[in-house]
Design a protein around this motif. Structure first.
Motif, PDB file in Angstrom:
ATOM      1  N   GLY A  35       0.770  -3.403 -13.531  1.00 20.75           N
ATOM      2  CA  GLY A  35      -0.101  -2.252 -13.421  1.00 20.75           C
ATOM      3  C   GLY A  35      -1.470  -2.558 -14.001  1.00 20.75           C
ATOM      4  O   GLY A  35      -1.841  -3.716 -14.202  1.00 20.75           O
TER       5      GLY A  35
ATOM      6  N   LYS B   9       2.648   6.124  -2.763  1.00 24.27           N
ATOM      7  CA  LYS B   9       2.250   6.166  -4.167  1.00 24.27           C
ATOM      8  C   LYS B   9       2.892   7.357  -4.882  1.00 24.27           C
ATOM      9  O   LYS B   9       3.104   8.411  -4.294  1.00 24.27           O
TER      10      LYS B   9
ATOM     11  N   LYS C  79       7.948   1.128 -19.783  1.00 26.18           N
ATOM     12  CA  LYS C  79       7.179   0.077 -19.121  1.00 26.18           C
ATOM     13  C   LYS C  79       7.232  -1.110 -20.081  1.00 26.18           C
ATOM     14  O   LYS C  79       6.428  -1.238 -20.987  1.00 26.18           O
TER      15      LYS C  79
ATOM     16  N   PHE D 209       1.313   4.757  -8.955  1.00 22.37           N
ATOM     17  CA  PHE D 209       2.141   3.562  -8.837  1.00 22.37           C
ATOM     18  C   PHE D 209       2.788   3.510  -7.451  1.00 22.37           C
ATOM     19  O   PHE D 209       2.717   4.466  -6.675  1.00 22.37           O
ATOM     20  N   ILE D 210       3.454   2.396  -7.166  1.00 21.98           N
ATOM     21  CA  ILE D 210       4.191   2.268  -5.916  1.00 21.98           C
ATOM     22  C   ILE D 210       5.519   2.998  -6.067  1.00 21.98           C
ATOM     23  O   ILE D 210       6.295   2.702  -6.989  1.00 21.98           O
TER      24      ILE D 210
ATOM     25  N   LEU E 202      -3.889  -0.735  -4.248  1.00 23.92           N
ATOM     26  CA  LEU E 202      -3.020   0.230  -3.573  1.00 23.92           C
ATOM     27  C   LEU E 202      -3.798   1.173  -2.668  1.00 23.92           C
ATOM     28  O   LEU E 202      -3.279   1.652  -1.663  1.00 23.92           O
TER      29      LEU E 202
ATOM     30  N   ALA F 272       4.218  -2.241 -11.731  1.00 28.21           N
ATOM     31  CA  ALA F 272       3.552  -1.740 -10.527  1.00 28.21           C
ATOM     32  C   ALA F 272       4.289  -0.563  -9.910  1.00 28.21           C
ATOM     33  O   ALA F 272       3.714   0.184  -9.110  1.00 28.21           O
ATOM     34  N   GLY F 273       5.558  -0.381 -10.256  1.00 22.57           N
ATOM     35  CA  GLY F 273       6.381   0.613  -9.591  1.00 22.57           C
ATOM     36  C   GLY F 273       6.617   1.876 -10.399  1.00 22.57           C
ATOM     37  O   GLY F 273       6.490   1.905 -11.624  1.00 22.57           O
ATOM     38  N   SER F 274       6.966   2.934  -9.685  1.00 24.44           N
ATOM     39  CA  SER F 274       7.404   4.195 -10.277  1.00 24.44           C
ATOM     40  C   SER F 274       8.850   4.395  -9.864  1.00 24.44           C
ATOM     41  O   SER F 274       9.142   4.560  -8.675  1.00 24.44           O
TER      42      SER F 274
ATOM     43  N   THR G  43      -1.544   2.771 -14.835  1.00 25.46           N
ATOM     44  CA  THR G  43      -1.462   3.223 -13.450  1.00 25.46           C
ATOM     45  C   THR G  43      -1.233   1.995 -12.577  1.00 25.46           C
ATOM     46  O   THR G  43      -1.136   0.876 -13.087  1.00 25.46           O
ATOM     47  N   GLY G  44      -1.127   2.199 -11.269  1.00 25.22           N
ATOM     48  CA  GLY G  44      -0.838   1.094 -10.367  1.00 25.22           C
ATOM     49  C   GLY G  44      -2.051   0.221 -10.105  1.00 25.22           C
ATOM     50  O   GLY G  44      -3.173   0.531 -10.506  1.00 25.22           O
TER      51      GLY G  44
END
Length: 386
Positions: free
Chosen positions: A114, A269, A306, A274-275, A262, A295-297, A257-258
């Motif tokens: 991120g 999103k 995280k 995030f992804i 993106l 990078a992900g949610s 955040t991402g």
């Protein structure tokens, strides 16, 4: 309609990033017997072991101790490295646009991490410790040059995704500086202040841990400024809605955040930027696209961190599902939400563990500092081996 399945002779796996999640996924794919071509896209072919940045100000670690060249690891695992920055993911995930040109794939894993939210006015007056080695060295040098004054340490969150916070290292920098200054007999001339918008900071570690951390601050004479939203940083001051206080050195970890690319991508999103991901680390609505790490949610409890350990667990699940897809099997591996950390103080540490059933907090003990250093050596051995 899903894209046609590639044949074994032309299947290409692309992994974005060269951090914890990316490298764990490579190892897991090869362990699962995947022999297809793997291409890693990242700006550098080195790993920086971020958890040990906390030891740079004290001299326990130097920058070069934490840089791990990856050329040998890539060669051993049959990985092609493309030195480039990602610009976008397009064509339903099948094309990665990079500064080196487009890179096609048949399976994609996004493990590029991120980025920190830099919207707070005056944030250039603070050092973001986990940005890398240069930031930790700047803390080391400025602390060494400080004859007297105040060091302020705090962290923030992503207002649209409260779980996107990394507070643990800030407690470690705070307690580590206190220990160091006491060793140097300088503590009485340098005030330490911890600030946070929450009145109970570190809640993802669990209520018992929060209480232990606040008691530790009180015992060490560390002042707290809690429960007031941040307003801005100024040269020599931290300003909150509850008032301002002087600070000659400011350490601040913003929310996450991402990645910026993106915005130009076809990926779904989350509210926090995030992804979006499922429990299998698959990206909803896209075929053969996975995400692991910062990078992900991901779905899970509100305390899910995280953290490198959680990124590794997600990477294992993603890799197993990618291997299943290559074998024409059902990709149903899920990751385990789990938090484990040692809040280090240079001479000891407090162990915290949390999963869906338990929240264990062990008191500050000297062996936990040694255990953290042993884990570092064990973790990096796989990447440093000749």
């Amino acid at each position: 309609m899903p894209a046609p399945r590639p044949t074994p002779s032309d299947r290409r796996i692309v992994i974005l990033g060269a951090g914890f999640a990316a490298l764990t996924a490579i190892r897991e794919l090869r362990r699962a017997g995947v022999r297809e071509e793997i291409t890693v896209v990242s700006p550098r072919d080195e790993l920086v072991y971020l958890p040990s940045l906390i030891w740079i100000p004290s001299g326990i670690r130097k920058g070069d101790d934490l840089r791990v060249p990856l050329a040998g690891f890539f060669a051993r695992h049959g990985v092609t490295h493309v030195k480039a920055e990602v610009q976008a993911v397009t064509d339903g995930g099948r094309i990665v646009e990079t500064t080196h040109g487009p890179v096609g794939n048949d399976l994609l894993l996004i493990a590029s991490g991120g980025r920190y939210i830099r919207k707070l006015p005056g944030i250039e007056n603070a050092i973001i410790p986990c940005e890398g080695i240069a930031a930790a060295e700047a803390i080391r040098d400025r602390l060494a040059a400080l004859k007297q004054g105040t060091v302020a340490v705090g962290f923030g969150a992503n207002p649209n995704e409260p779980s996107a916070v990394r507070g643990g290292p800030m407690f470690e920098f705070l307690f580590g500086m206190d220990t160091l200054l006491r060793r140097q007999k300088r503590r009485e001339r340098i005030d330490l202040v911890f600030f946070n918008a929450s009145s109970q900071p570190g809640q993802r570690l669990g209520p018992k841990a929060v209480g232990g951390l606040l008691r530790q601050m009180e015992r060490r004479g560390i002042r707290t400024q809690l429960g007031h939203k941040m307003v801005r940083f100024e040269p020599g001051a931290v300003v909150t809605e509850g008032g301002a206080f002087d600070a000659d050195l400011i350490l601040f970890m913003p929310g996450l955040t991402g990645p910026a690319w993106l915005e130009a991508s076809c990926l779904p999103k989350s509210p926090g930027g995030f992804i979006a991901a499922s429990q299998t680390c698959a990206v909803p609505g896209l075929d053969r696209v996975y995400v692991a790490g910062d990078a992900g949610s991901f779905p899970g409890p509100d305390w899910m961190p995280k953290q490198a350990h959680q990124a590794d667990l997600q990477a294992v699940a993603a890799a197993r599902n990618m291997a299943a897809e290559l074998a024409e099997c059902r990709p149903d591996a899920v990751f385990k939400p789990e938090l484990i950390c040692i809040v280090d103080t240079l001479d000891a540490g407090m162990l915290v563990f949390r999963d869906m059933k338990r929240n264990v907090v062990l008191p500050r003990l000297a062996p936990f500092h040694a255990l953290k250093r042993m884990f570092e050596a064990r973790y990096l051995k796989a990447y440093r081996a000749g």
